[in-house]
Scaffold this active site. Structure first.
Site, short mmCIF file in Angstrom:
data_model
loop_
_atom_site.label_atom_id
_atom_site.label_comp_id
_atom_site.label_asym_id
_atom_site.label_seq_id
_atom_site.Cartn_x
_atom_site.Cartn_y
_atom_site.Cartn_z
N ASP A 69 88.61 23.15 60.57
CA ASP A 69 87.68 23.84 61.47
C ASP A 69 88.30 25.10 62.05
OD1 ASP A 69 85.21 23.83 63.15
OD2 ASP A 69 86.68 23.60 64.77
N GLU A 78 86.92 26.57 56.97
CA GLU A 78 85.80 27.24 57.63
C GLU A 78 86.35 28.57 58.13
OE1 GLU A 78 82.77 27.13 61.40
OE2 GLU A 78 84.82 26.43 61.53
#
Length: 732
Positions: free
Chosen positions: A409, A462
């Site tokens: 993330d 990401e």
């Protein structure tokens, strides 16, 4: 009074006040000449005596020399037990924690200090062990600047004076073996910080936690699970290869479906095994990706603010239950990807923030250590112990739970020191630049370790910027990720599809532009949870027009996504054509499937997944430019796009989209081969809730060349629709 008596009195006072830095200097067995002296701290006890551990015979009574401090000598020099008499006639017999030696070996401490101890969860924290033939729990925690650290729990009434720990100065690690404890024991560490604070902290290396909102850690052995997925583990590298079909169903475990009846509202791992796995398999997804399941205090963070980097959330059951879920996924042919958050952590007092009264895990300077967007703290990855802590977490999930991949993330926030900061709000690197060199080193190290230790596992970034080489090999100077979320594709295509069709001709390039950079990385196309929250509306509701147009647009967009180069990711509920945006406190609206038009969208996603997996042309060359060719990308007047996908040993497929509400009949497109092209999918088919405008089976490429192709065919393009044609027989 002798100097020794004064020293002893001073140590006893410090113990009583909960500020004794070195408890082993006072407590436990000590030699005074030829005499063995035992001291123990048992506040509230009426009496304490010694028993021989081998026979249980009494070998001496201890005198209370200060409140709760008992001392005396055994009648013979042997291993002993403490017999403690508590008010109410309660008798307790136990070994003395301060009679045991060190818990951690020198090599463990050295590797930890170097940031190279990848087995932290099996060595640090709370480990059920047997020392000197005595079962108990070995506790350890990193807090180098603390004045005192104690382990507290139900076993000592959460009294930080009762079990102060020993400091191993070489690594700043505190440790203590507490006999007769075992799995299931609740505990925390009480830390007397360098700043004068005294705070009870959850164990950073805990393998199990109390269910939120409780914040305690729970003693647990490493998960003892008998795996049945040997074949899967041996072949999963093939399933993650650039030429493999990868279609990911992104899931928030707490709200995918709520349990029936009273009590626990969320499905546990057993319930998800029974309900989620068959659903994912039936829908044809190759992987399930779980929003972070590492324990997190605030459910509204969806798991993206975790505090326990080694513990599956107790919301869903025990660690062994999670292992069983992963194993069941593998038996069903489904891979498991976990969202993993090494970028930041929440400020909760029981967590990592100012863990020992200093900025230990986080940067001290808020320009480096505080994330303004999320009000969280940023890991100091330049500190070896911190980067090693997170590297050990990555390995833990992949090795212990057989997880197939980590979606990392907020990589962009890690790579740039000025991420979401104005001038003067960030600190340049040593070269004066904006790149976060420590994060770059960390991400490279993580990907290198995963590749070395976890064969076949995949990492996914990401990352929303144009940072070069995110998926390039480490040997070529890249970051070494397997895939990168194509945030540009998501942004450009959603911007286009949200426009009213009457305006699309003026923005025709928005849908085709992602092909300009489609092969700059190995990409995964995401329609993720971030696109259906915070007022953005559901995917269905992004579509313009009345209900008919919304459904038609959505079906065409999904068909475009599944035929576009790149692996796929769809957030749960999008396949239901949810009309409201996702709410983490509510179940998906499964009742929508009672409506034929919603059920038809689900059916389309199922068929797209099956077609994508069955047709090599749609996946075999996802990551190389030879697998895609535009037929027409410049017909702005009609908002028509057409392209060919090819690759592997399968037939080529032609894809054509009409993104206006008027059908296009006798629309001629160029094709690479003559002969029969069979319509294998039409998003406007009645089966998918459409008007059944299409080509009714086979189209024959019998015309002259166009669109730089040697052949052409006249086709019917449905309104707001997409068709797929598979070549079935060449004539020339």
């Amino acid at each position: 009074m002798t100097a020794f008596d004064e020293m002893l009195g001073s140590a006893a006072s410090a113990l009583l006040e909960g500020r004794l830095h070195d408890p082993f200097s006072l407590l436990g067995p000590h030699r005074s000449g030829d005499t063995l002296v035992v001291r123990t701290f048992q506040p509230g006890a009426e009496a304490v005596s010694l028993l021989a551990r081998d026979t249980g015979e009494p070998i001496g009574a201890l005198d209370e020399v200060a409140p709760g401090v008992f001392t005396g000598s055994p009648s013979r020099d042997t291993a002993y037990l403490l017999r403690i008499s508590w008010p109410g006639g309660v008798e307790q017999e136990t070994e003395d924690p301060y009679a045991f030696g060190t818990v951690l070996g020198d090599l463990d401490l050295h590797l930890f200090a170097e940031g190279r101890h990848l087995e932290l969860a099996r060595v640090f924290g709370a480990q059920p062990r047997v020392l000197d033939d005595v079962p108990g729990v070995a506790f350890s925690v990193w807090a180098p600047n603390a004045r005192r650290v104690s382990v507290v729990g139900d076993f000592n009434n959460w009294d930080g004076r009762r079990h102060p720990m020993r400091l191993r100065h070489s690594a700043g690690v505190w440790e203590l073996f507490v006999p007769r404890l075992g799995p299931g024991t609740r505990y925390k560490f009480e830390v007397a910080g360098a700043d004068g604070s005294i705070v009870q902290k959850a164990d950073p290396c805990a393998r199990q936690t109390e269910p939120p909102p409780a914040t305690g850690s729970v003693v647990a052995p490493p998960p003892d699970y008998r795996w049945t997925d040997e074949d899967w583990m041996e072949e999963r590298a093939r399933r993650h290869a650039p030429d493999a079909p990868i279609s990911v169903y992104e899931v928030h475990a707490g709200s995918w479906m709520l349990a029936d009846g009273e009590g626990q509202r969320t499905l546990d791992w057993a319930g998800l095994t029974d309900k989620l796995i068959p659903y994912v398999a039936d829908m044809g997804f190759t992987h399930v990706e779980l929003l972070p399941i590492m324990e997190h205090p605030f459910g509204g963070s969806w798991g993206y603010q975790p505090l326990s980097q080694f513990a599956p959330s107790a919301r869903f059951g025990r660690p062994e239950d999670f292992a069983g879920f992963v194993d069941a996924c593998h038996r069903a042919g489904i891979g498991v990807i976990l969202d993993w958050v090494p970028a930041h952590f929440p400020t909760d007092a029981h967590g990592l923030a100012r863990f020992d009264g200093t900025h230990l895990y986080e940067h001290a300077d808020p320009r480096e250590g505080f994330h303004q967007d999320w009000n969280t703290l940023i890991y100091n990855l330049g500190r070896r112990e911190v980067s090693g802590f997170l590297l050990a977490s990555a390995v833990w999930w992949l090795e212990t739970f057989h997880v197939d991949g980590l979606r990392v993330d907020a990589v962009a926030s890690m790579l740039y020191r000025d991420y979401s900061r104005n001038a003067g709000e960030w600190v340049p690197n040593v070269h004066g630049g904006r790149e976060n060199l420590e994060s770059v080193d960390f991400l490279k190290a993580m990907n290198g370790i995963v590749a070395d230790r976890c064969p076949g596992a995949v990492t996914i970034a990401e990352e929303s910027t144009a940072w070069p080489g995110v998926t390039a090999p480490l040997a070529d100077g890249g970051l070494g990720f397997g895939y990168k979320w194509n945030m540009g594709w998501m942004h450009d295509t959603l911007t286009y599809i949200e426009r009213d069709p009457v305006h699309r001709r003026w923005h025709h390039g928005e849908l085709s532009f992602p092909m300009v950079y489609a092969y700059s990385e190995k990409y995964l196309l995401p329609i993720s949870h971030d696109e259906v929250v915070h007022g953005k509306g559901s995917l269905w509701n992004k579509m313009p027009g009345d209900r008919w147009r919304k459904f038609a647009n959505l079906r065409a967009y999904l068909a475009f996504m599944w035929t576009h180069p790149g692996k796929k990711l769809l957030f749960m509920g999008c396949e239901l054509a949810m009309e409201q945006e996702w709410n983490h406190d509510e179940s998906l609206p499964w009742g929508l499937l009672d409506s034929p038009e919603h059920a038809a969208v689900q059916r389309l996603v199922r068929d797209l997944n099956r077609l994508y997996a069955a047709e090599p042309a749609l996946h075999a060359r996802d990551c190389e430019p030879g697998g895609f060719r535009w037929l027409t990308a410049d017909d702005a007047e009609n908002s028509v796009y057409a392209f060919v996908r090819s690759g592997g040993d399968g037939a080529p497929l032609a894809v054509a989209l009409n993104l206006t509400p008027e059908p296009q009949r006798d629309y001629r497109i160029g094709l690479p081969h003559g002969g029969a092209w069979r319509e294998v999918l039409n998003s406007d088919a009645a089966h998918y809730g459409g008007a059944n405008i299409g080509n009714g089976g086979v189209v024959t490429a019998d015309g002259g060349g166009m669109h730089d192709q040697p052949h052409s065919a006249a086709i019917t393009l449905p309104p707001l629709g997409a068709i797929l044609l598979r070549h079935e027989g060449a004539t020339a």
